[in-house]
Motif scaffolding. Structure first.
Motif, PDB file in Angstrom:
ATOM      1  N   UNK A   1       4.071   7.212   3.306  1.00 49.49           N
ATOM      2  CA  UNK A   1       3.751   5.790   3.143  1.00 49.49           C
ATOM      3  C   UNK A   1       3.170   5.207   4.421  1.00 49.49           C
ATOM      4  N   UNK A   2       3.733   5.598   5.560  1.00 46.23           N
ATOM      5  CA  UNK A   2       3.252   5.103   6.850  1.00 46.23           C
ATOM      6  C   UNK A   2       1.802   5.554   7.081  1.00 46.23           C
TER       7      UNK A   2
ATOM      8  N   UNK B   1      -5.423  10.738  -0.674  1.00 42.47           N
ATOM      9  CA  UNK B   1      -4.411  11.085  -1.666  1.00 42.47           C
ATOM     10  C   UNK B   1      -3.063  11.258  -0.992  1.00 42.47           C
ATOM     11  N   UNK B   2      -2.055  10.660  -1.609  1.00 38.28           N
ATOM     12  CA  UNK B   2      -0.734  10.714  -0.992  1.00 38.28           C
ATOM     13  C   UNK B   2      -0.300  12.149  -0.716  1.00 38.28           C
TER      14      UNK B   2
ATOM     15  N   UNK C   1      12.558   1.460   0.610  1.00 38.75           N
ATOM     16  CA  UNK C   1      12.129   1.876   1.955  1.00 38.75           C
ATOM     17  C   UNK C   1      10.645   2.193   1.948  1.00 38.75           C
ATOM     18  N   UNK C   2      10.211   2.899   0.934  1.00 42.61           N
ATOM     19  CA  UNK C   2       8.797   3.278   0.861  1.00 42.61           C
ATOM     20  C   UNK C   2       7.913   2.038   0.714  1.00 42.61           C
ATOM     21  N   UNK C   3       8.355   1.106  -0.115  1.00 45.00           N
ATOM     22  CA  UNK C   3       7.566  -0.118  -0.296  1.00 45.00           C
ATOM     23  C   UNK C   3       7.467  -0.902   1.019  1.00 45.00           C
ATOM     24  N   UNK C   4       8.536  -0.833   1.819  1.00 46.29           N
ATOM     25  CA  UNK C   4       8.557  -1.630   3.048  1.00 46.29           C
ATOM     26  C   UNK C   4       7.714  -1.038   4.165  1.00 46.29           C
ATOM     27  N   UNK C   5       7.389   0.242   4.065  1.00 45.91           N
ATOM     28  CA  UNK C   5       6.568   0.864   5.107  1.00 45.91           C
ATOM     29  C   UNK C   5       5.201   0.210   5.201  1.00 45.91           C
ATOM     30  N   UNK C   6       4.726  -0.390   4.111  1.00 47.78           N
ATOM     31  CA  UNK C   6       3.415  -1.040   4.169  1.00 47.78           C
ATOM     32  C   UNK C   6       3.518  -2.499   4.614  1.00 47.78           C
TER      33      UNK C   6
END
Ligand SMILES: Nc1ncnc2c1ncn2[C@@H]1O[C@H](COP(=O)(O)OP(=O)(O)O)[C@@H](O)[C@H]1O
Ligand SMILES: [Mg+2]
Length: 256
Positions: free
Chosen positions: A102-103, A112-113, A161-166
């Motif tokens: 995510x970062x 691509x992720x 947590x993943x959503x907050x990385x952005x």
């Protein structure tokens, strides 16, 4: 001026008027709830805000910019954060590796992720950014565990947590407590509140379950049958006659 302003939102599926003249305003840093019985139109409204669905009418302004015609990923770049379902987490990656991905996507490295994780070892700065979020959400002990091995409750925290990385300005959550037991829901709410106070982003919590909205949000909107019914301080909405009426016949009732 509010961070998110949506007005006169309409959406029709076939002959069903799923949303009619719906609206919401969310200020920066505010925790807002959207409640209503099953089938009220909450998820449809949520998806219109995110850009997953195109409303038939209405206007959506985010941070001073009209976003009606922007696709999901462009809204995300402006600061719309959302969680993904568990199914969208990658099996075989650890908790921390998810956050590294995510970062890196935030920094625009790779398209691509799945490619992103193979770009070599994470830098110290990348790991520091990930570990800060991991610690704030109380996931420090499990940072090296595989996603597949986690309980649903812990998986939900990894989604956050993943959503907050952005670094979203607004985090949108649709029924985050679904499938969690009372203890897991409490732990979830406690961790989310901690990080929201630290980072000061706004939250829109969409929930059928009034208890979480009651304890977590400052203001709430009640909708039913695709329409706005009432809004105000969460405590006032919770004891309103409108709420009692909307949930009557919903089967689950409302405990207060
Ligand atoms: N893609 C769709 N096609 C047809 N009808 C839909 C679709 N999505 C939702 N609906 C209908 O719209 C209404 C509102 O659904 P939804 O937004 O999921 O409500 P909620 O999230 O409040 O439970 C329901 O009657 C549902 O069956
Ligand atoms: Mg829903």
């Amino acid at each position: 001026m509010s961070l998110l302003h949506a007005a006169e939102i309409g959406k029709t599926f076939g002959s069903l008027r799923a949303l009619d003249d719906m609206f919401i305003d969310i200020n920066a840093g505010e925790r807002v709830g959207l409640i209503g019985p099953n089938g009220a139109g909450k998820t449809t409204f949520f998806n219109c805000l995110l850009g997953v669905l195109n409303p038939d009418s209405g206007v959506i302004v985010f941070d001073g910019k009209e976003v009606n015609n922007l696709p999901v990923y462009k809204r995300a770049r402006l600061g719309f954060g959302r969680t993904f379902q568990r199914i969208e987490l990658f099996s075989g990656l650890t908790v921390r590796e998810h956050l590294v991905v995510a970062e890196r996507s935030r920094n625009g490295r790779g398209s691509f992720l799945r490619d992103l994780i193979w770009q070599g070892s994470p830098s110290k700065a990348e790991l520091a950014a990930c570990d800060e979020v991991v610690e704030l959400l109380g996931l420090g002990d499990i940072r090296h565990e595989l996603i597949d091995s986690l309980s649903l409750g812990k998986g939900r925290l990894v989604e956050i947590a993943r959503a907050l990385m952005v670094q979203p300005k607004l985090l949108l959550l649709d029924e985050p407590s679904s499938g969690l037991d009372v203890k897991e829901t409490e732990a979830f709410a406690e961790a989310l509140l901690r990080i929201q106070k630290e980072r000061q982003f706004a939250i829109l919590l969409v929930e059928h379950d009034v208890d979480l909205v009651s304890s977590f949000t400052q203001r709430a909107y009640l909708m039913d049958l695709g329409r706005h019914i009432t809004n105000g301080a969460t405590a006032d909405v919770m004891k309103s006659e409108e709420l009692r009426r909307a949930y009557l016949g919903d089967g689950e009732g409302v405990q207060q």
